[in-house]
Design an enzyme around this catalytic site. Structure first.
Site, PDB file in Angstrom:
ATOM      1  N   TRP A 201       0.798  -1.120  -0.018  1.00  0.00           N
ATOM      2  CA  TRP A 201      -0.030   0.029   0.202  1.00  0.00           C
ATOM      3  C   TRP A 201       0.890   1.248  -0.048  1.00  0.00           C
ATOM      4  CZ3 TRP A 201      -0.208   3.927   3.801  1.00  0.00           C
ATOM      5  CH2 TRP A 201      -1.414   4.816   3.541  1.00  0.00           C
ATOM      6  N   ASP A 368     -15.202  12.974  -2.880  1.00  0.00           N
ATOM      7  CA  ASP A 368     -14.693  11.537  -2.365  1.00  0.00           C
ATOM      8  C   ASP A 368     -15.706  10.771  -1.089  1.00  0.00           C
ATOM      9  OD1 ASP A 368     -12.599   9.376  -1.555  1.00  0.00           O
ATOM     10  OD2 ASP A 368     -11.802  10.344  -3.347  1.00  0.00           O
ATOM     11  N   ASP A 369     -15.079   9.880  -0.684  1.00  0.00           N
ATOM     12  CA  ASP A 369     -15.773   9.256   0.344  1.00  0.00           C
ATOM     13  C   ASP A 369     -16.454  10.185   1.474  1.00  0.00           C
ATOM     14  OD1 ASP A 369     -16.577   7.158   2.063  1.00  0.00           O
ATOM     15  OD2 ASP A 369     -14.382   6.601   2.419  1.00  0.00           O
ATOM     16  N   ARG A 445     -10.440  -2.543   7.455  1.00  0.00           N
ATOM     17  CA  ARG A 445     -10.938  -1.143   7.353  1.00  0.00           C
ATOM     18  C   ARG A 445     -12.374  -1.174   7.940  1.00  0.00           C
ATOM     19  NH1 ARG A 445     -11.955   3.770   3.014  1.00  0.00           N
ATOM     20  NH2 ARG A 445     -10.694   5.143   4.332  1.00  0.00           N
ATOM     21  N   LYS A 478     -15.395   7.553  -9.212  1.00  0.00           N
ATOM     22  CA  LYS A 478     -14.223   6.849  -8.723  1.00  0.00           C
ATOM     23  C   LYS A 478     -14.644   5.678  -8.001  1.00  0.00           C
ATOM     24  CE  LYS A 478     -10.521   7.873  -5.656  1.00  0.00           C
ATOM     25  NZ  LYS A 478      -9.931   8.843  -4.566  1.00  0.00           N
ATOM     26  N   ASP A 480     -13.888   2.535  -5.973  1.00  0.00           N
ATOM     27  CA  ASP A 480     -12.768   2.382  -4.899  1.00  0.00           C
ATOM     28  C   ASP A 480     -12.993   0.689  -4.397  1.00  0.00           C
ATOM     29  OD1 ASP A 480     -10.593   2.550  -3.286  1.00  0.00           O
ATOM     30  OD2 ASP A 480     -11.276   4.343  -2.253  1.00  0.00           O
ATOM     31  N   ASN A 482     -11.334  -1.370  -0.858  1.00  0.00           N
ATOM     32  CA  ASN A 482     -10.389  -1.126   0.217  1.00  0.00           C
ATOM     33  C   ASN A 482      -9.880  -2.020   1.078  1.00  0.00           C
ATOM     34  OD1 ASN A 482      -9.259   1.722  -0.078  1.00  0.00           O
ATOM     35  ND2 ASN A 482     -11.593   2.028  -0.065  1.00  0.00           N
ATOM     36  N   CYS A 528      -9.751   2.519  -8.533  1.00  0.00           N
ATOM     37  CA  CYS A 528      -9.019   2.685  -7.451  1.00  0.00           C
ATOM     38  C   CYS A 528      -8.985   1.502  -6.504  1.00  0.00           C
ATOM     39  CB  CYS A 528      -9.725   4.171  -6.690  1.00  0.00           C
ATOM     40  SG  CYS A 528      -8.878   4.076  -5.131  1.00  0.00           S
ATOM     41  N   ASP A 550      -2.152   5.916  -3.112  1.00  0.00           N
ATOM     42  CA  ASP A 550      -2.589   6.870  -2.142  1.00  0.00           C
ATOM     43  C   ASP A 550      -1.496   7.642  -1.691  1.00  0.00           C
ATOM     44  OD1 ASP A 550      -5.175   6.396  -1.986  1.00  0.00           O
ATOM     45  OD2 ASP A 550      -4.983   5.011  -0.382  1.00  0.00           O
TER      46      ASP A 550
HETATM   47  C1  DGJ Z   1      -8.613   5.068  -0.863  1.00  0.00           C
HETATM   48  C2  DGJ Z   1      -8.557   5.820  -2.004  1.00  0.00           C
HETATM   49  O1  DGJ Z   1      -7.218   5.303  -2.481  1.00  0.00           O
HETATM   50  C3  DGJ Z   1      -8.553   7.506  -1.703  1.00  0.00           C
HETATM   51  O2  DGJ Z   1      -8.090   8.256  -2.689  1.00  0.00           O
HETATM   52  C4  DGJ Z   1      -9.795   7.697  -0.998  1.00  0.00           C
HETATM   53  O3  DGJ Z   1     -10.974   7.601  -2.059  1.00  0.00           O
HETATM   54  C5  DGJ Z   1     -10.085   6.711   0.126  1.00  0.00           C
HETATM   55  N1  DGJ Z   1      -9.875   5.480  -0.194  1.00  0.00           N
HETATM   56  C6  DGJ Z   1     -11.472   6.882   0.589  1.00  0.00           C
HETATM   57  O4  DGJ Z   1     -11.837   5.975   1.583  1.00  0.00           O
END
Ligand code: DGJ
Length: 736
Positions: A201, A368-369, A445, A478, A480, A482, A528, A550
């Site tokens: 990461w 974003d988020d 997360r 976007k 994402d 995670n 992403c 990131d």
């Molecule tokens: C991970 C992404 O890479 C960031 O740019 C952002 O969007 C966060 N998640 C939001 O939780």
């Protein structure tokens, strides 16, 4: 004709402009690999076969063949399990009798123009049939009834051969595929470096090089996604290669899930490369009449070193993988609010950023988020894709209307594959996440992973996304992702199909992406995964740009973008100018450098525009102007890596440099960034890819140089440079 079949010698040969690939059908139907390398006109290649029997221990099949055929040492086109090939194999099928001994023989073939779509999977395509020719070879395992179709496409203008495999059950009993690689190549030597892109990461895709050794070496991902850790790419570079010379064979997997690239050197010094879905915890049951399509591997041959390979991948992935209007349409300059506000924003804050964006010439605001459910941190609400009206007072449509009224486009963030335990969706459907009965659900997360193999789950997420996206003028998403997949089980599948879940998950994600793009064909999608955790050719089929990392620190980005450029084009690498001290490294680097580095990709900002001082605002205006001025050469030009930022010479200033050259060679953009300066140090930088006979003028100083001079003597960069200082040179040569 890219594909030739010499029926007398029973040899297939696939030709691209500079490479040839050949195999033959043995008298008893084995497919034997003969050659992969620089273009050769011959089809009489049988003498290249390794006929050694490897002493007394080799078992021989096919006694009808002259001297028998030792699968132990033969170069095999698509090696299978169990009959005397003791290396790692491409295919293993467990039949109804419980045995995984697999034996496939040639049955038929066909050659046709163009390239087929792969059912449910991303893949390269032709814009018209003249761009490639396809060879399909059907092999059959008589005992199990497995029909294996090896699919090859040879491109006519690029040194690209694509590979994939389809397996059909033509018997009346089920069987199970326990291992299926999409490509196998047996090289006769081991004198290669293996190149791959490893990371973690915020430190994705560092180029790693190691010389091949006897035995197994390779990379894989078992994380349910292609991962930050190992990108689905390897290359073999023949000893003596450099960045711009020598032979390099690239293998890139058009897939975003678990994968393996296995490279094995045997006692005969020959090297086998296998690439496909990771065989660990993979199995796929095929009922009679069913078939399985494996994802695509893209093989690139370069006789111009690593750089030549990269430029071929860039062209192919830009024009024959990315789709839709955004593959060539100019991308908007984005400002994303993540590092500006994190979860702490409301409509007023976003409109304030948009006002500054409009003033500075930034074209799109991405929210974003944190805009949905009751999400004020990462502990809740994934899966509840409805607007948080406490934050967005007056609703989303009103916010988008206000932003658009400023002349700024609007984009939005989703994480469609995830579910928070603290969400209405989870409370209603606790069985919708991936899980295995009787096992604890691992949390990452603060979230679980939705079971994307289920249609009802995908339908629900699609409907929620559809509602949001059709509620306002949203022009960008976007997407994402995670966390990694764990307890990979699905409640809807029977026990003997649980090892299919990881691949079914990926097929489900692709189906959802496809559905979204069909519903919103003008949408610009940015991939992403916690930065670049799913930066692969599979995702590029849906999203022409991907958030690279990131880590937005300009100096760290030098290495990340260097590694990423080994396979992926600048247009794919989303790169933003962020605030300093940088949030990931606490480093401060000049605002100009941050812009120069981000401009090597899909350009944007990741900071609070309302907090910029006058100097910085001036620099933003300049960067925006430069972006428009240089867009064409950066995005459509050929990319050359000139100085590797990971290479520290100790006695020399560590630095990075790269260059874009327009296809007519009349425009050049060179960027140089000093990482760690040293006093009394000299440095010259020689340009590449120019026309030696043209005269190039530095558009800033007006000084002219011949292309020959710039490539052979180069620019003299000796002088005083500060840590983190950057400079860009723009040259033009008159167009006739
Ligand atoms: C991970 C992404 O890479 C960031 O740019 C952002 O969007 C966060 N998640 C939001 O939780």
């Amino acid at each position: 004709m890219p594909v030739v079949f010499d029926s007398e010698k029973r040899v297939f040969k696939l030709d691209t402009p500079s490479s040839s690939y050949a195999m033959k059908i043995s008298p008893t139907g084995y497919l034997l690999h003969l050659y992969y390398g620089a273009y050769v006109p011959d089809t009489d290649l049988d003498y290249l076969r390794m006929r050694q029997r490897n002493a007394a221990f080799s078992a021989c099949v096919a006694s009808a063949e002259e001297g028998g055929l030792s699968l132990d040492t033969a170069q095999l086109e698509y090696p299978v399990n169990g009959s005397g090939d003791f290396r790692s194999v491409a295919l293993s099928v467990r039949g109804a009798n419980g045995s995984s001994v697999t034996d496939i023989r040639y049955r038929s073939h066909r050659i046709y123009p163009g390239k087929p779509k792969l059912e449910g999977l991303p893949a390269t395509y032709t814009n018209d049939d003249s761009e490639a020719e396809t060879l399909e070879i059907v092999c059959v395992d008589e005992l199990t009834g497995a029909e294996i179709t090896l699919i090859y496409a040879a491109f006519s203008k690029l040194d690209v051969i694509t590979r994939s495999v389809r397996i059909a059950n033509t018997s009346d009993k089920p069987f199970s595929i326990e291992r299926v690689h999409s490509a196998a190549v047996d090289f006769t030597e081991m004198d290669f470096d293996m190149l791959h892109l490893q990371g973690r990461w915020a430190k994705e895709r560092t180029l790693v090089t190691r010389h091949l050794e006897f035995g197994l070496q390779g990379i894989h991902s078992r994380r349910g996604s292609s991962s930050h850790n190992n990108n689905p790419f390897i290359a073999l570079a023949r000893d003596g290669y450099t960045e711009e010379s020598g032979e390099v064979f690239g293998f890139s997997f058009v897939y975003s899930g678990n994968f393996a690239a296995e490279v094995e050197v045997d006692c005969m010094r020959s090297t086998r490369v296998l690439m496909g879905t990771d065989p660990v915890d993979f199995a796929w049951k095929l009922e009679p009449g069913e078939s399985f399509q494996a994802p695509e591997v893209v093989m690139v041959y370069s006789d111009h070193g690593v750089g030549g390979m990269s430029r071929t991948y860039h062209k192919l992935y830009r024009f024959n993988l990315c789709r839709g209007e955004w593959k060539t349409k100019k991308r908007p300059i984005i400002v994303n609010n993540w590092e500006a506000t994190y979860f702490n924003f409301d409509s007023e804050k976003l409109v304030a950023i948009a006002k500054d964006a409009a003033d500075l010439g930034i074209e799109m605001l991405v929210m974003d988020d944190g805009w949905f459910g009751k999400r004020n941190n990462d502990k809740s609400s994934l899966g509840d894709w409805y607007v948080n009206e406490d934050k967005l007072k007056g609703g989303l449509a009103e916010l988008v209307r206000r932003v658009n009224a400023l002349g700024v486009k609007f984009g939005i963030w989703f994480e469609p594959e995830m579910i928070s335990p603290d969400s209405d969706l989870y409370r209603a459907h606790p069985d919708w996440c991936l899980h295995t009965e009787g096992r604890e659900r691992s949390i990452g997360r603060n979230q679980y992973v939705l079971d994307m193999s289920r249609k009802d789950v995908r339908d629900n997420i699609f409907d929620q996304m559809y509602k949001i996206l059709s509620s306002a003028n949203i022009e960008y998403v976007k997407w994402d992702f995670n966390r990694n997949l764990t307890e990979v089980g699905s409640e809807l599948l029977p026990p003997d199909r649980q090892s299919e879940v990881a691949h079914r998950y990926m097929l489900g994600v692709y189906e959802l992406l496809e559905r979204l793009l069909a519903a919103f064909p003008h949408l610009l999608l940015e991939g992403c995964s916690g930065g670049g955790g799913r930066f692969d050719a599979g995702m590029l089929y849906y999203s022409p740009q991907i958030w690279t990392s990131d880590d937005t620190d300009a100096i760290e980005r030098l290495e990340i973008q260097y590694g990423t450029s080994i396979v992926y084009p600048p247009s794919a690498m989303s790169a933003h100018v962020s605030a300093c001290p940088n949030h990931q490294t606490k480093r401060t680097s000049p605002f100009k450098t941050r812009g120069d580095v981000a401009m090597a990709g899909a350009f944007g900002y990741e900071l609070d525009l309302t907090k910029l001082n006058d100097d910085e605002r001036g620099l933003v205006r300049r960067q925006v102007a430069d972006y428009h001025r240089y867009y064409d050469v950066i995005q459509n030009g050929d990319y050359y890596r000139l100085i590797n930022p990971t290479e520290s010479k100790g006695d020399m200033t560590s630095a990075a440099a790269w260059e874009s050259v327009s296809s007519d060679k009349r425009e050049v953009l060179l960027t140089y960034v000093v990482i760690r300066t040293q006093p009394s140090m000299s440095r010259y930088i020689r340009l590449r890819g120019l026309d030696p006979a043209l005269t190039y003028t530095d558009t800033e100083s007006g000084r002219s140089y011949s292309g020959a001079l710039l490539m052979n003597a180069g620019l003299n960069l000796t002088g005083f440079w500060r840590d983190g200082e950057s400079r860009v040179w723009h040259f033009t040569a008159e167009r006739k």
